[in-house]
Design an enzyme around this catalytic site. Structure first.
Site, short mmCIF file in Angstrom:
data_model
loop_
_atom_site.label_atom_id
_atom_site.label_comp_id
_atom_site.label_asym_id
_atom_site.label_seq_id
_atom_site.Cartn_x
_atom_site.Cartn_y
_atom_site.Cartn_z
N GLY A 15 48.81 -36.90 38.38
CA GLY A 15 48.69 -38.58 37.61
C GLY A 15 50.01 -38.60 37.19
N LYS A 38 63.62 -40.30 39.68
CA LYS A 38 62.44 -39.14 40.31
C LYS A 38 64.18 -37.96 41.28
CE LYS A 38 58.91 -36.37 42.05
NZ LYS A 38 57.72 -36.49 41.38
#
Length: 226
Positions: A15, A38
């Site tokens: 998560g 990211k």
């Protein structure tokens, strides 16, 4: 000068993106110019615009500072395997200098706060010599730990924290994500972690059937991060 936090997890698929997205939404609501980063992703989908990773797209959408995809996710690979192996298959390497350049570019684009999401757990190889955690140490980023609530999470959480502390990095906080609504003795596990984790508890992500669509604003307390 932007503030950056690195999101790591006790395992893969616990998560991290859900927590990173929710933090970005909370910071956006406070009026901060925030961005998601990211740096490395695997398991991307081919699109007319190039390779796209679902996690990176979530961060891009949740940020108040809108950035082109390639800036949010500079190292993107198609196979859902360890990124350094995926990179090698296409003749590339993941250099720490490239990760740093990407973060600097986001800061220079005007971000006041950057949420950097890792890949997998804490010790992600970049090659046979370097780990992503080495780069986090190089940048001295405060770490937020996402604990995936499942059997074994106590050990995984404490091992992750021990590894982070071994590298003398600050742990800014931790979040528990309820992966299984039927986990045995979930409250007792959470209570144990609250006693043992040496960092502020930022909150709990409840079990949700459709994480990509869930609105989890209000679940996390960002005040210890400000």
């Amino acid at each position: 000068m932007a503030t950056s936090f690195f999101i790591t997890g006790t395992d893969t698929d616990v998560g991290k993106t859900l927590v990173a997205r929710t933090l970005l939404q909370e910071f956006s609501a406070l009026g901060l110019r925030c961005a998601g980063y990211k740096p490395i992703s695997a398991g991307c989908t081919r699109t007319p615009d190039g390779l796209r990773n679902q996690d990176a797209l979530q961060l891009q959408a949740a940020a108040s500072l809108k950035l082109p995809y390639e800036q949010v996710n500079p190292f993107a690979y198609e196979p859902p395997i360890a990124p350094h192996i995926a990179a090698r298959e296409v003749g590339e390497t993941i250099e720490m200098a490239g990760l740093s350049a990407g973060l600097r570019a986001i800061e220079q684009a005007g971000a006041e706060l950057v949420i950097v999401e890792g890949a997998g757990g804490w010790f992600l190889p970049l090659d046979r010599t370097h780990l992503l955690s080495d780069w986090v140490k190089q940048q001295n980023l405060p770490v937020i730990v996402v604990v995936g609530a499942k059997l074994g999470c106590l050990n995984h959480a404490l091992l992750t924290v021990a590894a982070i502390r071994h590298q003398d990095l600050p742990i800014a906080g931790w979040v528990i994500n309820r992966l299984d609504e039927h986990m045995s003795h979930y409250p007792e596990n959470l209570d144990t972690l609250r006693g043992l984790m040496p960092a502020p508890f930022l909150g709990e992500i409840p079990f949700v059937n459709n994480p990509l669509d869930a609105d989890l604003r209000g679940c996390l307390d960002v005040s210890p991060l400000l």
